[in-house]
Enzyme design. Structure first.
Site, PDB file in Angstrom:
ATOM      1  N   CYS A 158      64.873 101.463 -17.765  1.00 42.75           N
ATOM      2  CA  CYS A 158      64.036 100.307 -17.367  1.00 42.75           C
ATOM      3  C   CYS A 158      63.487 100.503 -15.960  1.00 42.75           C
ATOM      4  CB  CYS A 158      64.844  99.014 -17.427  1.00 42.75           C
ATOM      5  SG  CYS A 158      65.371  98.598 -19.100  1.00 42.75           S
ATOM      6  N   ARG A 194      62.227  97.180 -26.236  1.00 43.67           N
ATOM      7  CA  ARG A 194      61.040  97.493 -25.410  1.00 43.67           C
ATOM      8  C   ARG A 194      59.792  97.124 -26.215  1.00 43.67           C
ATOM      9  NH1 ARG A 194      63.435 100.188 -21.234  1.00 43.67           N
ATOM     10  NH2 ARG A 194      65.392 101.197 -21.819  1.00 43.67           N
TER      11      ARG A 194
END
Ligand code: BEZ
Length: 216
Positions: free
Chosen positions: A52, A129
Site C-alpha cells: 500500500c 485493491r
C-alpha cells in the site's frame, strides 16, 4: 424458513455511483462534491503496509496527471482517521512525498460495503485493491479489482481515463494497449446499409467491414 442473506449489490459499469458522506483526511467528504469532475476512487487494504505504501507513492505520482485531465483522486480504507493522518505524515517524513489527495476513513465499513470493496473470501478485515472510475455525471465507467498481494499499475489508470474521455469526446472505441496518439476504433456498423456505407468511407482504414480504424 430462514432466507439466505442477499449478496451485496456491487456498483456496475453504467450505473450511478452510490452516494456517500464520510470522514476523510480533508474533512467530511461526499460523492456529490465531485459532481462535474471525473473521479478515480480507490481502496487499499491497510495503512502502514508495504505494498500500500508503494501504491500511495504511485498514486501521488499520477495525481497531477489526473488533475490535468479534470480528474480527482480519492482513497479509502477501513482504518481510522488517526491511522490515515499518521501514515501520510510518515510517508512525507520518511519518503519525501506529500499525499495531496483525500483518504476516506471508513471504520464503519459503510462506504466499502456500498462499493463492494471487501472480498470476504480474501479478507474480512481489509478492503481489496479496487478502483472505480466515475464520470462527471457520477456514473460508474470502469471498475478494477486487484487482490491484496498485487500492487496496481497506476499508468493503466491514467490510460483508462484517457480512453474513456476519448470515447466520450470523439465517439470512438480504443483498441488493446491504446495510448493517446494511436489510431482509434470506429464503432462497427450495426445494419447492412451502414456496413455498405462504411466500405465506401475513405476516411477510415478498414481491415474488414467490422474492423475499421482511424487517426484522430
Ligand atoms: C501490503 O500492502 O503490503 C499488504 C496489505 C495487506 C495484505 C498483503 C499486503
Amino acid at each position: 424458513m430462514d432466507q439466505a442473506p442477499c449478496p451485496p449489490r456491487l456498483p456496475r459499469i453504467g450505473e450511478p455511483a452510490p452516494a456517500f458522506e464520510a470522514e476523510s483526511t480533508h474533512g467530511v467528504i461526499r460523492l456529490e462534491d465531485f459532481k462535474g469532475s471525473w473521479l478515480v476512487f480507490f481502496s487499499h487494504p491497510a495503512d502502514f503496509t508495504p505494498v500500500c505504501t508503494t501504491e500511495f507513492l504511485a498514486f501521488a505520482d499520477i495525481h497531477q496527471a489526473l488533475r490535468d485531465r479534470g480528474c480527482e483522486l480519492l482513497g479509502l480504507s477501513i482504518d481510522s482517521i488517526f491511522a490515515h493522518i499518521a501514515w501520510v505524515r510518515r510517508i512525507e517524513e520518511k519518503l519525501g512525498v506529500r499525499i495531496e489527495f483525500p483518504v476516506v476513513a471508513d471504520l464503519s465499513r459503510q462506504v466499502a460495503e456500498l462499493y463492494g470493496m471487501i472480498m470476504p473470501g480474501e479478507s474480512k478485515t481489509e478492503t481489496s485493491r479496487c478502483v472505480f472510475v466515475i464520470d462527471p455525471k457520477q456514473t460508474v465507467r470502469a471498475v478494477i479489482y486487484y487482490p491484496l498481494t498485487t500492487g496496481r499499475n497506476t499508468d493503466e489508470i491514467v490510460r483508462l481515463v484517457d480512453a474513456l474521455q476519448t470515447t466520450d469526446s470523439k465517439g470512438v472505441a480504443t483498441p488493446a494497449n491504446w495510448r493517446p496518439g494511436d489510431k482509434v476504433i470506429v464503432p462497427a456498423p450495426r445494419t447492412q446499409d451502414a456496413a455498405e456505407e462504411r466500405a465506401k468511407d475513405q476516411g477510415v482504414e478498414c481491415l474488414d467491414w467490422f474492423y475499421c480504424r482511424k487517426s484522430l
